[in-house]
Write an enzyme that holds these catalytic residues in place. Structure first.
Site: not given
Ligand code: ADP
Length: 212
Positions: A13, A86, A158, A169
């Site tokens: 993404k 999400r 990360r 995750r």
């Molecule tokens: P990835 O898609 O690789 O997991 P992101 O940077 O989108 O990476 O998300 C990393 C973390 O940030 C998630 O595992 C969660 O803890 C938090 N997070 C990000 N976006 C959301 C969301 N919309 N709702 C809840 N937690 C979120």
């Protein structure tokens, strides 16, 4: 036009968003990046987010949607929603927020990637803490090892890319986020992209452009 990117962690993404921003004038709304910024600045919101993110768990919807609402007050057009929604609840709140602003999501791009490929990608991922661009130790090497091509920053892994966090995750994705595919698939503007082992990021991008 506003676009939503839907897909598991590691599905690309962020990489796709990067190309759309550079070439098509979109602006990204990545809840993960916004949360990491709060954590870096050690704000109360950041401290709350870190409790969940460091474990690979989803941040509670109230916290997440507060961040989203603030962002939307300033920007609600030509956006790429990356990592949001999400959960089904987030999707509904996001829609309501957009309606209030006279905006909507025009395309939902679902990037469908087999789990083994997700694991390979995440385990080799390095990111630039400054410009947020991501690299991969095999498939997307920086010109100089460990250094960002754009700004010379030292690349980092990360904390939630550690294998035990990735497992959590992916489980959160399967139980909370994957149902969104069913929610969106029969609505107008749904685009299904299948990315298998041989698909390049350029091919994914070309397919998305075609769909837009
Ligand atoms: P990835 O898609 O690789 O997991 P992101 O940077 O989108 O990476 O998300 C990393 C973390 O940030 C998630 O595992 C969660 O803890 C938090 N997070 C990000 N976006 C959301 C969301 N919309 N709702 C809840 N937690 C979120």
């Amino acid at each position: 036009m506003n676009i939503m990117l839907l897909g598991a962690p590691g599905s690309g993404k962020g990489t796709l968003a990067e190309k759309l921003i550079k070439n098509q004038g979109f602006k990204q709304m990545s809840t993960g990046d916004l949360m990491r910024k709060e954590i870096k600045e050690e704000t109360p919101l950041g401290i709350e987010c870190a409790r969940y993110m460091n474990e690979g768990k989803l941040v509670p919807d109230e916290v997440t949607m507060g961040i989203v609402k603030n962002f939307l007050q300033e920007n609600h057009n030509q956006l790429i929603f990356d990592g949001i929604p999400r959960t089904l609840n987030q999707a509904k709140i996001l829609e309501e927020n957009l309606v209030e602003l006279n905006a909507k999501i025009d395309k939902v791009i679902y990037i469908d990637v087999p789990t083994q490929i997700l694991l390979d990608r995440i385990s080799g991922r390095l990111i630039c803490p400054k410009c947020k661009v991501s690299y991969h130790i095999i498939s997307r090497k920086p010109k100089a090892e460990g250094i960002c091509d754009n700004d010379g920053s030292e690349l980092v892994r990360r904390p939630d890319d550690a294998p035990e966090k990735v497992k959590v995750r992916l489980e959160a994705y399967a139980s909370e986020t994957a149902p969104l595919v069913d929610y969106y698939k029969n609505k107008p503007g749904f685009v299904h992209i299948v990315d298998n082992a041989n698909t390049t990021a350029e091919e994914v991008y070309a397919e998305v452009l075609g769909a837009l």
